[in-house]
Design an enzyme around this catalytic site. Structure first.
Site, short mmCIF file in Angstrom:
data_model
loop_
_atom_site.label_atom_id
_atom_site.label_comp_id
_atom_site.label_asym_id
_atom_site.label_seq_id
_atom_site.Cartn_x
_atom_site.Cartn_y
_atom_site.Cartn_z
CD GLU B 67 -1.86 -2.36 1.36
OE1 GLU B 67 -0.71 -2.67 1.73
OE2 GLU B 67 -2.78 -3.20 1.25
CG HIS B 136 -11.53 -7.22 5.69
ND1 HIS B 136 -10.72 -8.04 6.43
CD2 HIS B 136 -11.04 -7.28 4.42
CE1 HIS B 136 -9.79 -8.57 5.66
NE2 HIS B 136 -9.96 -8.13 4.44
#
Lengths: 368, 331
Positions: B67, B136
């Site tokens: 990321e 999540h």
């Protein structure tokens, strides 16, 4: 991936004769590229002229920073000031290999990179003073120097923070088929950050035109490399990503230039990212705040014996070049330039506090 | 509707996002999409399905699970004149790139004295409701809305999903687009745009006179459902979709509270330090003398979002919670 690509450093002897004692101490399995430490002997006046230029560029950085020490002690400039004294050969040697259209990404120890890149001492000094005429308009200070016109993308104070950014600049060039190089400077401390490894992987995977320049000055702030890296052979580690990686004597400006030129030529030819580990040393502490208790005085003295400026002058003398005469002229020029920069910075206007919120977003850019 | 007239067409939020990306890439060759699984996989949430075939692997670029590196690379590419759209799978993973977003994307323009704008768009999913458990399911867009130097938007409708990307790409500064995971399957008729999406202003999704229900993103459908229930109880609720979380549109909020004199803020983030807290504080600062009741907040329970269905539902703001809060304010 062909093994030859990843093991390019392996071609050179792991116990290179050119590796000097201080380097051996820090990096037990040094992999120094022999060729790059050989010095090209000048055969004509233009080579001599080039050495004079290298000398002047290094002296500009040295004298600029010596003046910064005085100004910091006099509380004229503040903040964190990280000096580059001792490492000048790296910035100057690498910059010689770069073209104006190439990009440079730098760290918080960046005065040398900025000056070598051609940002005027006046603009850098004004930034140290936090004035509007500074190269970042007074909003960056010592750690955040920028100059878009020179493609100098500064000034990152997070040790590996500039690396992904540099990959992106290189990616844009690759997508646009611009034969340009993005050069990213960072220190040995960046090796402990994931961002270094993420970027090395990405750059090799995407064959990006990126020159990764590690200034291995043996210390991550106050922690010696043998205390922050499990494996101190940085070139070997980077080669494992499948890119060409060389270790070079970072105290020899001509060796640095030669290695950087070779790397940049290969990158421009489409050979993908290259890595240079430049073995260097900072003669000063990490920052002006740092009492420097973690280093052995004898170690510092030993490295000062390899001062890149003295070393180049000695070599010029050996070759019968008029080093002393040139040096006096350069000293005068550089001293005047920096004195002028200080005066100009002192006289430069401060940005009004009413402009505080300028440049937060582009919409606020014109707010006054 | 006669021939030649713009037709309303059936679509989903997912397809609307995809169409926005397709349009952006067709109209500007500087635009490219980059992220985990955006290419061959077709996007983790199916948004970019088919784009690889149309635009090729250079412009629909699968990245490693890095990321920080690919967000940073987006910043660098933006500095060099490209218009990258970076997709991060979820806001949870964006924390691995927070250094790049905060220390570089949001900061470079200012630190450089205005020399280095970063025209970057970052898209990511947010929110809970799909039993994906704590790593999540969180709603951290309010954290990003804390940061000066970036714009934070949350498309809640099909129209915004379809038409927010273009103005986001036209913005010279970084724009973060938060897509609530529960919205991708939302479907309906996509009305032709009356005007370009205005990223500076909140939208009044349902005018009303008795109470202001202020929300954004994935909570909008629940809030509209609550407004319907309240209407059945004789309470005429106004529903405001903030749409842009930074900068907040104070004027629309203030004007609404001046009409209704009551406010409930619905935010799927945790109450403590949330965007709901910010909106609430602004109402207290700007509209204190307009209020006929304390400001109410409906937020997630202060717990990492659990997996088990009944626990997850209990943790999240539900329509019944919104209705109850509105009744407390009105009754």
């Amino acid at each position: 991936m062909s093994p030859a690509r990843g093991t390019r450093t392996g071609k050179t002897s792991p116990t290179s004769k050119s590796a000097k004692k201080p380097e051996k101490k820090a990096t037990k399995k040094a992999v120094v590229n022999k060729q790059s430490t050989k010095t090209r002997r000048p055969t004509d006046r233009s080579a001599t002229g080039h050495r004079v230029d290298l000398l002047e560029a290094m002296l500009r950085i040295r004298r600029f920073e010596e003046r910064c020490v005085e100004l910091y002690s006099a509380a004229e400039i503040r903040g964190f000031v990280h000096l580059y004294i001792g490492e000048e050969a790296v910035a100057v040697g690498v910059n010689e290999a770069l073209n104006p259209e190439d990009a440079v990404v730098s760290t918080y120890r960046e005065h040398g990179h900025a000056l070598a890149r051609g940002i005027p001492a006046e603009a850098v000094m004004a930034e140290m003073y936090g004035r509007t005429t500074g190269c970042s308009g007074g909003r960056g200070g010592s750690m955040h120097l920028f100059d878009a016109s020179r493609r100098f993308y500064g000034g990152n104070a997070i040790v590996a923070g500039g690396l992904p950014l540099a990959a992106g600049l290189a990616l844009a060039d690759r997508m646009r088929a611009h034969p340009r190089v993005t050069c990213c400077f960072f220190g040995d401390g960046a090796f402990a950050e994931g961002e270094f490894h993420e970027t090395a992987n990405l750059a090799a995977l995407w064959n990006l035109p990126l020159l990764l320049v590690c200034e291995n000055n043996l210390y991550a702030m106050g922690t010696g490399i043998e205390r922050h890296e499990a494996q101190t052979d940085l070139a070997m580690r980077t080669a494992s990503y499948g890119m060409v990686a060389w270790a070079v004597d970072g105290m020899d400006v001509e060796a640095v230039e030669q290695a950087a030129r070779r790397a940049c030529e290969a990158i421009r030819a489409g050979a993908g990212p290259h890595f240079l580990e430049l073995r260097t040393y900072r003669f000063r502490a990490h920052s002006m705040y740092d009492p420097d208790r973690y280093r052995d005085k004898a170690e510092i003295e030993r490295w000062k014996g390899r001062d890149p400026i003295t070393r180049l002058m000695d070599r010029m003398r050996e070759d019968g070049e008029p080093a002393d005469k040139e040096l006096a002229a350069i000293e005068r020029r550089v001293t005047n330039e920096i004195a002028h920069a200080v005066t100009a910075a002192e006289e430069a206007p401060e940005e009004p506090v009413a402009d505080l919120l300028r440049h937060v977003t582009s919409a606020s850019a014109e707010v006054s | 509707m006669g021939a030649g007239q713009p037709q309303e067409q059936k679509t989903t939020y997912r397809e609307a996002m995809r169409e926005a990306l397709r349009e952006a890439m067709r109209s500007d060759d500087r635009v490219f999409l980059m992220g985990e699984d955006v290419g061959r996989y077709g996007g983790c949430f199916g948004v970019s399905l088919g784009l690889l075939e149309e635009f090729g692997p250079e412009r629909v670029r699968d990245t490693p699970l890095s990321e920080s590196a690919f967000v940073g690379a987006g910043i660098g590419a933006a500095l060099a004149g490209m218009r990258p759209v970076v997709e991060i799978m979820t806001v949870n993973f964006s924390l691995l790139a927070l250094d790049q977003i905060l220390n570089n994307a949001a900061t470079l323009l200012h630190m450089s004295g205005g020399q280095l704008p970063v025209p970057l768009v970052i898209r990511m999913t947010t929110g809970a409701g799909r039993q994906l458990a704590a790593q999540h399911s969180h709603s951290l867009e309010g954290w990003y809305a804390h940061i000066p130097g970036i714009r934070v938007v949350a498309p809640a409708t099909l129209e915004d999903a379809r038409h927010m990307l273009a103005p986001a790409l036209a913005d010279p500064d970084p724009v973060l687009i938060f897509e609530h995971g529960s919205l991708y399957n939302a479907s309906g008729e996509l009305a032709p745009p009356a005007a370009p999406v205005d990223l500076d202003h909140a939208a009044i999704r349902r005018p009303g006179t008795d109470i202001s229900l202020i929300t954004y993103g994935g909570s909008l459908p629940k809030t509209l459902a609550a407004a319907d229930e309240l209407a059945a109880d004789g309470i005429d609720a106004e529903v405001i979709d903030l749409r842009t979380l930074r900068p907040l549109d104070d004027a629309t909020i203030t004007a609404s509270v001046a009409r209704t004199h009551r406010a409930v803020i619905i935010d799927e983030a945790w109450r403590t330090g949330s965007l709901a807290a910010e909106v609430s504080a602004r109402i207290a600062e700007r509209s204190f003398y307009e209020l006929d009741a304390p400001v109410e907040r409906v937020c997630s329970a202060e717990v990492p979002i659990p997996y088990a269905r009944q626990l997850e539902e209990a943790a999240l703001p539900q329509t019944s919670d919104i209705v109850a809060a509105a009744h407390r304010a009105v009754d």
